[in-house]
Write a protein that holds these residues in place. Structure first.
Motif, mmCIF file in Angstrom:
data_model
loop_
_atom_site.group_PDB
_atom_site.id
_atom_site.type_symbol
_atom_site.label_atom_id
_atom_site.label_comp_id
_atom_site.label_asym_id
_atom_site.label_seq_id
_atom_site.Cartn_x
_atom_site.Cartn_y
_atom_site.Cartn_z
ATOM 1 N N GLN A 131 11.356 2.768 -0.657
ATOM 2 C CA GLN A 131 10.867 3.107 -1.992
ATOM 3 C C GLN A 131 9.362 2.886 -2.104
ATOM 4 O O GLN A 131 8.639 3.683 -2.724
ATOM 5 N N MET A 134 7.667 5.787 -0.182
ATOM 6 C CA MET A 134 7.800 7.104 -0.808
ATOM 7 C C MET A 134 6.952 7.232 -2.067
ATOM 8 O O MET A 134 6.439 8.317 -2.384
ATOM 9 N N THR A 135 6.807 6.153 -2.795
ATOM 10 C CA THR A 135 6.021 6.212 -4.031
ATOM 11 C C THR A 135 4.571 5.782 -3.821
ATOM 12 O O THR A 135 3.789 5.793 -4.783
ATOM 13 N N PHE A 137 2.168 7.211 -2.115
ATOM 14 C CA PHE A 137 1.177 8.273 -1.921
ATOM 15 C C PHE A 137 1.203 9.306 -3.048
ATOM 16 O O PHE A 137 0.690 10.411 -2.914
ATOM 17 N N SER A 138 1.843 8.938 -4.150
ATOM 18 C CA SER A 138 1.925 9.905 -5.245
ATOM 19 C C SER A 138 0.592 10.075 -5.963
ATOM 20 O O SER A 138 0.348 11.125 -6.566
ATOM 21 N N SER A 139 -0.248 9.075 -5.924
ATOM 22 C CA SER A 139 -1.565 9.174 -6.570
ATOM 23 C C SER A 139 -2.543 8.272 -5.826
ATOM 24 O O SER A 139 -2.144 7.439 -5.005
ATOM 25 N N TRP A 140 -3.793 8.446 -6.138
ATOM 26 C CA TRP A 140 -4.781 7.618 -5.436
ATOM 27 C C TRP A 140 -4.661 6.152 -5.847
ATOM 28 O O TRP A 140 -4.938 5.252 -5.071
ATOM 29 N N ASP A 142 -1.753 4.621 -6.500
ATOM 30 C CA ASP A 142 -0.638 4.093 -5.706
ATOM 31 C C ASP A 142 -1.067 3.834 -4.269
ATOM 32 O O ASP A 142 -0.599 2.883 -3.634
ATOM 33 N N ARG A 143 -1.962 4.695 -3.750
ATOM 34 C CA ARG A 143 -2.445 4.463 -2.377
ATOM 35 C C ARG A 143 -3.236 3.156 -2.303
ATOM 36 O O ARG A 143 -3.151 2.418 -1.315
#
Length: 705
Positions: A131, A134-135, A137-140, A142-143
């Motif tokens: 989890q 997977m989550t 790289f959804s936005s900068w 989150d990165r």
């Protein structure tokens, strides 16, 4: 009409008309005219036609009636067939409905299992890592947070690996079992308070904490009722669901509370709680106690006593008896009946309604059972359960009263237990018999102000029944003084003591002493009932330690009950199967042989397991058989055994140390056997049935006058 054509049937040739001839003189003719069959008169033909029509109509009606009968018969068959079809359709519908319900249940079960699997999967470290990835790289943003989230996951994962494998909870049930076992062990060694603190410190989920606290409460019910109630309340607070509330109410009930338990259970029922069959039965018992608390002992007006006869007619009312039950109750009853019969009394024993099969639909044997000349009568069962004490007392009392009147009883002897004494008091008033209470149990305390609801209720009931009795029999020294201290008149008290019945030896008795488990060994043993205060677990531990220390001992236990079975399984699991013998309950003619197989009679008792003092028939029986007796010290045991006992040492391993010392000293065992024989003679002198019969005759004479 005279010249008209003649009537004819279809297919016939029309008749030709006759021509008129010349006039001639009349002449005689025959009565029958030949021309009539050929040409009948129209009136006759018409009448014949009417007759044929009427006959045809009758035939048609007959056929219609036959058809109607057949149609009716066919309608019945049709209705019957339709009914059978409907019944089959109904059965099919029921089966389909049942199958559908099972399918729904199966689906729900699979669904629940799937949800549990999903929940378990979501709690796993693998799922959490996936989890995060997977989550991540959804936005900068989150990165940017991804390294910190991976580090947090890794810390939790390393922490789980550092925990001992046997303490990692994999589910509610395994977690509960592990924690409960540890908590119960701590309670046994360090006390309930320490066990409760330990489980609270573990911070388990609410359902697990609640179940462990309930286990501790169950362990404390008899030893510490107040602690049991506190633990049950804590369990309900930890997981306040319907089941916990009901368990709290029944725990309160078990520890003697009536008002509080009833209030909690009533509130749960108002909230929609459902009761199963067992809970319903216990609820009815609780409601009966509430009613009994308000009503108390209620007796009918007494009838006039019958004139005393030349022979004293005595009725013993007991819960169980020979030949169906071999127990302290049945042995004591038979011994008393034998002694009274030897002194010229007519003695009959009546068992409680429905015994030995408490089933209203069960067939009963006609006539009494005869055991060594004593008649045992059986009463028909009644609908009311014994736990419903108010209604049961009335129903059983009426049945016993009818039996007592039929048997013309002068004296009714019964134990002081409420379930037996209350109906007997009713029966005594109905039949005109004198009531004699056999005090086999005695409440341990005299302060009813601090007692719980049930103890106070039973105390008041005992006082009322003792006041109703004409005579109170006590079974061990000291009981008379205790009752006298409770304002029981000394004239009502009679020390009877205990005695063992005499049976003819059974020629088919097994030679238990020659059994490979006991042969050539020092045999520890017990003969009797698995009382709740009998420390069978301690006996098993002591036996295990004796064998481990090289002492060649065997164990023989004569009796029946689940506790004996558990002890046998436990010792067999420890590798002592070849040293132990559990033959069950011996026949009455084999009791002496059972005692011969035992060298040391052992009766360790648990402390504070009962709030009453009971008579110890098994101790008197062992004395009368001349056994070396190892027993726990106590007021009743000391009054019975005197110097004939080897008292168990104090401490955790007291029983082992006592038995180990006695096993090495054969001279002490011989001395104790001599003391047992001397103490048995003292008990025989205490058990004066002749004096009892004299007192009963005086009681009957006073009551009749």
């Amino acid at each position: 009409m005279a010249g008209g054509p003649g009537l004819h049937r279809s297919g016939d040739t029309p008749a030709k008309p006759n021509k008129p001839g010349p006039a001639s003189a009349p002449r005689k003719t025959k009565p029958v005219v030949v021309a009539v069959p050929q040409a009948s008169s129209p009136d006759l033909e018409l009448q014949a036609s009417f007759d044929r029509e009427e006959a045809a109509t009758r035939r048609i009606r007959e056929l219609e009636a036959e058809l109607a009968e057949r149609s009716l018969a066919e309608d019945k068959v049709a209705l019957s067939t339709r009914l059978q079809q409907l019944e089959r359709d109904l059965d099919v519908y029921r089966e389909a409905k049942r199958s559908a319900e099972l399918a729904v249940l199966d689906t729900r079960s699979v669904w629940k299992h799937a949800e549990q699997r999903i929940t378990k999967l979501r709690e796993s470290h693998t799922y959490r890592l996936g989890q995060v990835m997977m989550t991540g790289f959804s936005s900068w943003r989150d990165r940017m947070r991804l390294p910190a989230r991976i580090a947090a996951w890794y810390r939790d994962y390393r922490h789980s690996l550092s925990l001992p494998a046997d303490l990692v909870p994999t589910g509610a049930a395994p977690e509960y079992l592990q924690l409960s076992e540890i908590a119960l062990a701590k309670a046994h060694k360090e006390g309930l308070a320490a066990a409760e603190r330990w489980i609270q410190d573990q911070r388990p989920r609410g359902s697990v904490l609640s179940r462990v606290l309930l286990d501790l409460a169950k362990q404390a019910r008899t030893a510490d009722p107040a602690a049991a109630v506190a633990l049950a309340k804590a369990a309900a607070e930890a997981d306040p669901n319907e089941g916990r509330i009901k368990l709290l109410a029944f725990t309160l009930m078990d520890t003697g509370s009536i008002d509080e338990a009833g209030a909690i259970l009533q509130e749960a029922l108002r909230a929609g709680a459902a009761l199963n069959a067992t809970e319903t039965r216990r609820y009815e018992e609780l409601m009966a106690l509430e009613r009994f608390k308000d009503q108390g002992i209620r007796l009918p007006r007494p009838v006039s006593r019958k004139a005393p006869g030349a022979r004293l007619n005595i009725l013993l009312y007991v819960p169980q008896s020979l030949p169906y039950h071999w127990s302290s109750t049945s042995m004591r009853t038979h011994a008393l009946a034998q002694e009274l019969a030897r002194h010229g009394c007519s003695v009959r024993v009546v068992t409680q309604p429905g015994y030995p099969v408490r089933n209203t639909g069960a067939s009963r044997k006609s006539g009494p059972d005869m055991v060594d000349g004593i008649a045992y009568h059986r009463m028909a069962p009644i609908e009311t359960a014994p736990a419903i004490i108010d209604q049961y007392a009335r129903d059983a009392g009426v049945a016993l009263g009818r039996t007592a009147r039929t048997l013309e009883a002068d004296i009714l002897v019964v134990a002081t237990d409420l379930e037996a004494a209350y109906p007997a008091a009713i029966a005594a008033r109905m039949s005109g018999a004198a009531l004699v209470l056999d005090c086999q149990r005695l409440a341990a305390g005299t302060d009813t102000a601090s007692a719980n609801d049930k103890a106070a209720l039973l105390g008041r009931a005992d006082e009322a029944l003792i006041a109703e009795a004409s005579l109170v029999l006590t079974r061990w020294p000291g009981a008379s003084e205790a009752l006298a201290a409770r304002q029981v008149p000394p004239a009502k008290l009679l020390m009877l003591g205990e005695s063992a019945p005499a049976f003819k030896a059974d020629e088919k008795t097994p030679a238990w002493r020659s059994d490979p488990a006991l042969k050539d060994r020092l045999v520890l043993g017990y003969v009797g009932d698995p009382y709740e205060d009998l420390d069978l677990e301690g006996l098993g531990d002591a036996f295990d330690m004796l064998v481990a220390n090289g002492i060649d001992v065997g164990l023989a236990v004569f009796g029946v009950g689940s506790r004996f079975l558990k002890l046998h399984e436990r010792l067999s699991h420890r590798g002592h199967g070849e040293r132990v013998l559990f033959p069950g309950r011996p026949k009455v003619g084999s009791i002496a042989e059972a005692y011969k197989a035992i060298d040391i009679f052992v009766t360790p008792t648990l402390a504070a397991t009962s709030r009453t003092e009971r008579t110890r028939f098994e101790l008197v029986d062992a004395l009368l058989h001349g056994k070396t007796i190892v027993a726990s010290d106590g007021p009743v045991a000391r009054a019975i055994l005197g110097d004939a006992a080897v008292w168990i040492d104090d401490g955790e391993n007291g029983l082992f140390e006592t038995l180990s010392r006695l096993a090495d000293d054969a001279s002490q065992r011989g001395t104790q056997q001599e003391r047992s024989a001397g103490r048995a003679e003292q008990w025989r002198s205490l058990s004066s049935a002749a004096f009892l019969v004299e007192q009963l005759r005086k009681t009957r004479a006073v009551a009749s006058s």
